[in-house]
Design a protein around this motif. Structure first.
Motif, PDB file in Angstrom:
ATOM      1  N   THR A  60      37.607  20.248  -4.457  1.00  0.00           N
ATOM      2  CA  THR A  60      38.644  20.225  -3.905  1.00  0.00           C
ATOM      3  C   THR A  60      39.481  19.183  -5.263  1.00  0.00           C
ATOM      4  O   THR A  60      39.034  18.639  -6.055  1.00  0.00           O
ATOM      5  CB  THR A  60      38.820  19.587  -2.997  1.00  0.00           C
ATOM      6  N   GLU A  61      40.707  20.154  -6.062  1.00  0.00           N
ATOM      7  CA  GLU A  61      41.373  19.766  -7.687  1.00  0.00           C
ATOM      8  C   GLU A  61      42.504  18.781  -6.671  1.00  0.00           C
ATOM      9  O   GLU A  61      43.402  18.981  -4.952  1.00  0.00           O
ATOM     10  CB  GLU A  61      41.437  20.498  -8.302  1.00  0.00           C
ATOM     11  N   THR A  62      43.378  17.456  -6.618  1.00  0.00           N
ATOM     12  CA  THR A  62      44.368  16.504  -6.138  1.00  0.00           C
ATOM     13  C   THR A  62      45.088  16.419  -6.704  1.00  0.00           C
ATOM     14  O   THR A  62      44.693  16.341  -8.750  1.00  0.00           O
ATOM     15  CB  THR A  62      43.835  15.787  -6.021  1.00  0.00           C
ATOM     16  N   TRP A  84      48.300  21.356   1.249  1.00  0.00           N
ATOM     17  CA  TRP A  84      46.787  22.025   0.520  1.00  0.00           C
ATOM     18  C   TRP A  84      48.028  23.509   0.532  1.00  0.00           C
ATOM     19  O   TRP A  84      48.069  23.531   0.353  1.00  0.00           O
ATOM     20  CB  TRP A  84      46.358  22.353   1.826  1.00  0.00           C
ATOM     21  N   SER A 143      49.148  15.287  -8.387  1.00  0.00           N
ATOM     22  CA  SER A 143      50.111  13.828  -8.044  1.00  0.00           C
ATOM     23  C   SER A 143      51.286  14.580  -8.467  1.00  0.00           C
ATOM     24  O   SER A 143      51.069  14.266 -10.200  1.00  0.00           O
ATOM     25  CB  SER A 143      49.920  11.881  -7.800  1.00  0.00           C
ATOM     26  N   ALA A 199      51.285  14.398  -2.181  1.00  0.00           N
ATOM     27  CA  ALA A 199      49.743  14.949  -3.171  1.00  0.00           C
ATOM     28  C   ALA A 199      49.702  16.693  -2.450  1.00  0.00           C
ATOM     29  O   ALA A 199      49.497  16.680  -1.262  1.00  0.00           O
ATOM     30  CB  ALA A 199      48.360  14.031  -3.183  1.00  0.00           C
ATOM     31  N   LYS A 221      46.981  19.146  -2.509  1.00  0.00           N
ATOM     32  CA  LYS A 221      44.879  19.658  -2.751  1.00  0.00           C
ATOM     33  C   LYS A 221      44.459  20.646  -2.822  1.00  0.00           C
ATOM     34  O   LYS A 221      45.612  21.233  -1.663  1.00  0.00           O
ATOM     35  CB  LYS A 221      44.370  18.468  -1.144  1.00  0.00           C
ATOM     36  N   PHE A 224      43.648  11.499   4.778  1.00  0.00           N
ATOM     37  CA  PHE A 224      44.138  13.366   4.096  1.00  0.00           C
ATOM     38  C   PHE A 224      45.369  13.334   4.970  1.00  0.00           C
ATOM     39  O   PHE A 224      46.267  14.650   4.943  1.00  0.00           O
ATOM     40  CB  PHE A 224      42.956  14.084   4.045  1.00  0.00           C
ATOM     41  N   ALA A 280      48.094  15.173   2.832  1.00  0.00           N
ATOM     42  CA  ALA A 280      47.935  15.756   1.746  1.00  0.00           C
ATOM     43  C   ALA A 280      48.269  17.107   1.711  1.00  0.00           C
ATOM     44  O   ALA A 280      48.747  17.168   3.541  1.00  0.00           O
ATOM     45  CB  ALA A 280      46.687  15.456   1.748  1.00  0.00           C
TER      46      ALA A 280
END
Length: 502
Positions: A302-304, A482, A306, A313, A315, A477, A480
């Motif tokens: 999983t890449e996050t 997605w 910002s 953020a 994900k 989470f 977040a």
């Protein structure tokens, strides 16, 4: 029709009663009946005598391989043609078109052969399949967005019902485009009503009387497809839908029958994906410690990102990355299919022929039940009846049989062309679900539902009852957003032995 049992034929399987014993056995034990018989006969192939029909059942993978190479004399297309016409309620005119060169004896022309070619082309790994997959996974992501509870809250729902509805919409939108007939929930509900009554249409006495409800439901779906084609909806559909439609137009199938056959096409794209996703999620959550190990794999992929302005953020998960870097997830998925698949590859004996010294008589049916091979302790080891999520890991290769023993998608000429699409869809649902949510059963303990009412057209067990679950957003989470993607990848996840040669 067949006379008595010829001593040159495969040995007779024992029956509890003369003539009708096997019928009662199949009604009682369903897909486990072949497993029971194979243990009693201990033969690589045996004979079942049914009223008006003779059946040969193959139980060993090495014999399955030989059957698959004899695809002209042990043929599938004639059976599929009869099944399609009966299940879809096709007109006599359409049946005659489908019956022309059904088995390809005169070349690769005709409705049957050209449809196979079109489907394989649209569903093989590459740009056409990627287009469908990208649309599908975006739909899955949106369904999961709507599932997310409010902060600090939880949500309860039936897991199978939710999966079936979400996968139905994601699949049909990606296949049929913006004018998808299943956007109308009453049409989607009608399809599932038709699907649940398939057995009464296929083998019921006087189906026009005993199967009135599923036939009426089928008619409603077919009419919706007829309107879809008349309105030009297929022009904006996937390559799969466009190519299949064009083959039928080229072969002069009446539009009403193109619509009827597409109801049958929906069986192929819808019936097995939801139960596969259901069992994968259930088995992963109910096996001690497994969900934590798989979540670590998924989290590592999983890449996050910002935003520069300090916003929410994002994900991101990529399906190709998951396939390349989540071996335990993939092993668990394959093992789930081995554990729950109950499909049977069927062939018609087109002429008297010999298989490994056994006489097979013209007109008989030959079956290769995947469950017999998948439940063979001599192949898979003493834990064959247990779900072992690590069974398909690379380091376990020496402890499992050759790849030909994995029969969840059939094999040979009739290998399921949609296996890559279905795999991507199931992995998208399962991985994103695990990454985003914590889930527990409302009853306090995970229980596996019975599967005795599994439909005749299914190749994966269907749960008789739903499981009510409670879902919360994973701690940390809650805020977040997605994103799920599918980058181009040259690597094909090898589900079956044939994938190594594509």
């Amino acid at each position: 029709m067949f006379g008595g049992h010829d001593p040159r034929e495969p040995p007779l399987a024992p029956a509890s009663l003369p003539i009708v014993g096997h019928m009662f056995g199949m009604m009682k034990s369903k897909f486990n009946y072949y497993v029971d018989l194979s243990k009693q006969t201990d033969a690589p192939i045996f004979t079942m005598s049914l009223p008006g029909q003779k059946m040969y059942v193959v139980t060993k993978p090495e014999l399955v391989q030989k059957v698959q190479k004899m695809h002209k004399v042990l043929a599938f297309p004639p059976i599929e043609a009869k099944f399609s016409s009966t299940v879809c309620g096709a007109s006599l005119e359409a049946q005659e078109i489908l019956d022309k060169n059904t088995n390809g004896d005169e070349g690769d022309h005709g409705l049957s052969m050209e449809t196979y070619t079109a489907m394989r082309e649209a569903l093989k790994p590459g740009a056409l399949l990627d287009d469908m997959n990208r649309k599908m996974i975006q739909e899955i992501a949106m369904s999961l967005d709507t599932l997310q509870p409010a902060k600090g809250q939880s949500r309860r729902f039936g897991m199978y019902t939710w999966l079936r509805d979400a996968i139905t919409m994601a699949t049909t939108r990606s296949v049929y485009g913006p004018m998808n007939p299943y956007e109308d929930k009453s049409i989607a509900d009608s399809f599932w009503e038709f699907e649940s009554g398939l057995i009464s249409i296929l083998v019921g006495v006087l189906p026009w009387l005993t199967a009135r409800k599923p036939i009426a439901a089928r008619t409603r779906v077919a009419k919706a497809f007829e309107e879809y084609y008349r309105a030009g909806g297929v022009k904006e559909a996937s390559a799969l839908a466009r190519m299949r439609y064009q083959v039928e137009v080229d072969n002069k199938v009446p539009l009403e029958d193109i619509a009827r056959y597409e109801v049958g096409g929906s069986i192929a794209v819808l019936v097995n994906t939801a139960p596969s996703a259901f069992w994968t999620l259930l088995l992963l959550h109910s096996h001690p410690g497994l969900i934590e190990d798989i979540r670590k794999e998924i989290d590592a992929c999983t890449e996050t990102s910002s935003p520069a302005n300090g916003g929410t953020a994002i994900k991101s998960l990529d399906i190709a990355t998951l396939k390349e870097n989540c071996p335990l997830l993939l092993s668990s998925y394959q093992e789930g299919l081995r554990y729950t698949s109950m499909g049977t590859s069927v062939r018609e004996v087109m002429e008297d022929t010999y298989l490994e010294g056994f006489l097979l008589k013209k007109g008989a049916m030959l079956q290769m039940p995947s469950r017999v091979i998948h439940q063979d302790a001599g192949l898979w080891g003493p834990d064959v009846t247990q779900f072992n999520p690590r069974r398909f890991l690379a380091e376990e290769k020496k402890n499992r049989p050759s790849d030909v023993c994995f029969r969840a998608f059939g094999g040979g000429k009739t290998l399921c062309p949609g296996r890559h699409f279905a795999t991507n869809e199931i992995l998208a649902v399962v991985a994103l679900f695990i990454a985003r949510f914590d889930m527990k059963p409302v009853g306090g303990a995970w229980k596996h539902p019975s599967t005795m009412n599994t439909n005749v057209a299914a190749v994966v067990m269907q749960p008789d009852d739903d499981i009510e679950v409670e879902v919360m957003t994973r701690e940390g989470f809650e805020d977040a957003k997605w994103s799920i993607n599918l980058r181009k990848s040259e690597k094909v996840f090898s589900m079956v032995t044939e994938d190594n040669t594509e």
